[in-house]
Enzyme design. Structure first.
Site, mmCIF file in Angstrom:
data_model
loop_
_atom_site.group_PDB
_atom_site.id
_atom_site.type_symbol
_atom_site.label_atom_id
_atom_site.label_comp_id
_atom_site.label_asym_id
_atom_site.label_seq_id
_atom_site.Cartn_x
_atom_site.Cartn_y
_atom_site.Cartn_z
ATOM 1 C CE1 TYR A 137 9.258 7.539 8.736
ATOM 2 C CE2 TYR A 137 9.855 9.862 8.781
ATOM 3 C CZ TYR A 137 9.518 8.727 8.083
ATOM 4 O OH TYR A 137 9.437 8.773 6.699
ATOM 5 N NE ARG A 161 -0.431 -1.083 4.876
ATOM 6 C CZ ARG A 161 -0.192 -0.281 5.899
ATOM 7 N NH1 ARG A 161 -0.597 0.981 5.867
ATOM 8 N NH2 ARG A 161 0.449 -0.709 6.971
ATOM 9 C CB VAL A 203 12.330 -6.418 5.890
ATOM 10 C CG1 VAL A 203 11.574 -6.576 4.578
ATOM 11 C CG2 VAL A 203 11.862 -5.197 6.668
ATOM 12 C CE LYS A 258 12.077 6.215 6.705
ATOM 13 N NZ LYS A 258 12.085 5.119 5.709
#
Length: 254
Positions: free
Chosen positions: A160, A17, A63, A164
């Site tokens: 978050y 998605r 993953v 990153k």
């Protein structure tokens, strides 16, 4: 060594998605064979694979598990051939809701670790599973997905953004090591995308503010990001590695 996108097998993680699905569609549009990875979004991933047809398939794996990634790679290889391109888009569950975000006084290391495990750990597991094949053929393309919040933390999503940032560092160190093997590693970083499941909690007023502050006068879409990802997998990016391309309509000048 260069190869057209239509000659490639592409693995997109977290592709059931949102942005991942847009990336899968973009590669399919250009003729690639597309492996749509998912963790929980089985119905959406299988529907996308059905929509795209015989050159696409849905493959389940978390993953963060090297065993599941290895099994998934075997399944992809049996159907399409070993992946030549990895787009690591998978994201630990997250919602861009500034009002509900975890503030520093309520955050634990586990919050940051959970995001990093998917962002960096997932990239590591997929890279390790692909490296032998890519090195043997002297060709591979790795694209990670980042964020412009590193340059402009307009909302301090600490967990978050930290994950990153770590992924960008890993992207660059991987580019250094894998370059002699003919493998490039780059990042595409977007701003707030209109609209994905993760950004669905963002109020319309925030999108409007971002659009008003952006030189192009609009909020970036998943399709905009997907086309930038294609560049790094294309022959035109053959001499580009270790780079972070910010795709946000000019909101942030990197």
């Amino acid at each position: 060594m260069t190869r057209p996108i239509s000659d490639l097998t592409v693995l997109v993680t977290g592709a059931g998605r949102g942005l991942g699905a847009a990336i899968a569609r973009a590669f399919h549009r250009e003729g690639a064979r597309v492996a749509i990875n998912y963790r929980n979004s089985q119905a959406a991933a299988e529907a996308l694979a059905t929509e795209l047809g015989p050159r696409a398939g849905a493959f389940k794996a978390d993953v963060t598990s090297s065993e599941q990634v290895g099994a998934m790679m075997d399944q992809i290889t049996a159907r399409f051939g070993a992946p030549d391109v990895l787009v690591h888009n998978a994201l630990a569950d997250f919602a861009f809701n500034g009002d509900a975000r975890a503030h520093l006084d309520r955050m634990s290391w586990a919050d940051i670790a959970r995001q990093t495990e998917t962002s960096v750990g997932g990239a590591l597991n997929c890279l390790q599973a692909m490296q032998t094949h890519c090195a043997a053929q002297g060709y591979g393309r790795i694209v990670t997905i980042g964020t412009n919040l590193m340059q402009n933390p307009v909302v301090p999503y600490h967990d978050y953004t930290a994950a990153k940032g770590a992924l960008l560092a890993f992207t660059r160190t991987a580019a250094k090591e894998l370059g002699p093997m003919g493998i490039t590693v780059n990042m595409v970083s977007g701003g707030l995308l209109r609209t994905t499941d993760a950004s669905a909690a963002t109020p319309d007023a925030v999108f409007d503010i971002i659009a008003s502050q952006t030189p192009l006068g609009r909020v970036t879409t998943p399709e905009d990001m997907a086309d930038a990802v294609l560049f790094f997998a294309s022959p035109w990016a053959r001499a580009v590695t270790g780079q972070n391309l910010i795709v946000d309509g000019g909101l942030v000048f990197g």
